[in-house]
Design an enzyme around this catalytic site. Sequence first.
Site, mmCIF file in Angstrom:
data_model
loop_
_atom_site.group_PDB
_atom_site.id
_atom_site.type_symbol
_atom_site.label_atom_id
_atom_site.label_comp_id
_atom_site.label_asym_id
_atom_site.label_seq_id
_atom_site.Cartn_x
_atom_site.Cartn_y
_atom_site.Cartn_z
ATOM 1 N N HIS A 43 -15.911 28.196 -3.121
ATOM 2 C CA HIS A 43 -16.149 26.979 -2.096
ATOM 3 C C HIS A 43 -16.436 27.431 -0.763
ATOM 4 C CE1 HIS A 43 -13.444 23.223 -1.230
ATOM 5 N NE2 HIS A 43 -14.478 23.321 -0.221
ATOM 6 N N GLU A 70 -17.896 24.535 -5.164
ATOM 7 C CA GLU A 70 -17.260 23.442 -4.580
ATOM 8 C C GLU A 70 -17.658 23.286 -3.030
ATOM 9 O OE1 GLU A 70 -13.146 23.902 -6.954
ATOM 10 O OE2 GLU A 70 -13.209 24.670 -4.612
ATOM 11 N N HIS A 190 -5.651 22.833 -7.371
ATOM 12 C CA HIS A 190 -5.085 22.972 -6.057
ATOM 13 C C HIS A 190 -3.620 23.204 -6.306
ATOM 14 C CE1 HIS A 190 -4.670 23.125 -1.888
ATOM 15 N NE2 HIS A 190 -6.090 22.953 -1.866
HETATM 16 N N1 PXP Z 1 -10.104 22.842 -6.182
HETATM 17 C C1 PXP Z 1 -10.751 22.483 -4.870
HETATM 18 C C2 PXP Z 1 -11.365 21.457 -4.739
HETATM 19 C C3 PXP Z 1 -10.020 23.262 -3.950
HETATM 20 O O1 PXP Z 1 -10.805 22.981 -2.535
HETATM 21 C C4 PXP Z 1 -9.366 24.498 -3.843
HETATM 22 C C5 PXP Z 1 -9.082 25.428 -3.008
HETATM 23 O O2 PXP Z 1 -10.196 25.950 -2.357
HETATM 24 C C6 PXP Z 1 -8.890 24.564 -5.272
HETATM 25 C C7 PXP Z 1 -9.441 23.752 -6.292
HETATM 26 C C8 PXP Z 1 -7.935 25.855 -5.814
HETATM 27 O O3 PXP Z 1 -6.638 25.754 -5.160
HETATM 28 P P1 PXP Z 1 -5.723 26.921 -4.968
HETATM 29 O O4 PXP Z 1 -6.450 27.786 -4.127
HETATM 30 O O5 PXP Z 1 -4.555 26.409 -4.510
HETATM 31 O O6 PXP Z 1 -5.683 27.482 -6.389
#
Ligand code: PXP
Length: 237
Positions: A43, A70, A190
């Site tokens: 990301h 992402e 997330h």
């Molecule tokens: N999905 C998205 C769209 C995100 O921005 C993130 C964090 O970069 C994640 C999933 C993964 O989240 P986490 O790091 O809390 O597992």
Amino acid sequence: MTRLSVNLNKVALIRNSRGENLPDLVQVAKDCESFGAQGITLHPRPDERHARYSDIPALLEVVQTEFNIEGNPNPRFLDLVLNNPPHQCTLVPDAPGVLTSSEGWDTIANHDFLKTTIAKLKDKGIRVSIFLDPVEKFVEGAFKVGADRIEFYTGHYAKGYTENPSDAVAEHVKAAKLAGELGLGLNAGHDLNLENLKFYKSSIENLLEVSIGHALISDALYYGLENTIQMYLSKLR
Ligand code: PXP
């Protein structure tokens, strides 16, 4: 089957803190796959504080499973993705300076923009997922703009899970059902972790993929990366 895609942003953050190439993101991606991860997520954010835009082509060359990029579809991000087409691109409406993504798209207000952007990506053969709160009108909107998949934001679920897991997942169950009826594939991510992942997976029948970064990389400090990936996979079985 629900695939585990490992988000490598936190690995990139450690690398960037010293200005050299340790840990090597490319090697970590290969190792995650050999330890059982079924996807790699990156990301890049505009300030490149963790993943850098230049990491994308390097990872694209080595990822054998599924590469998911992402990000906020600003012109630079879109150029990068269109020139380095991954298996999946997840569009996220995060503002440039945010600490982390904390809400999904309003697919009604952003209908025209999303429709045009998704069409461009799909033209390149990229599967497109869009980040959403589990709200039925936004799921319908995602269908209307032509998304292949949606990714539910699970941050509120994770917070609510410690108090009352069934309440915390209720909106997700309803919105997931609608996504299934509309033929939208479903991802989630997330704040998923070793405590809350199994319940989420068992509550959402049609969950295709979870992308997990922060908790997984933190757990790896204690258990090692190989054990940690296996532990997360066991929650998804
Ligand atoms: N999905 C998205 C769209 C995100 O921005 C993130 C964090 O970069 C994640 C999933 C993964 O989240 P986490 O790091 O809390 O597992």
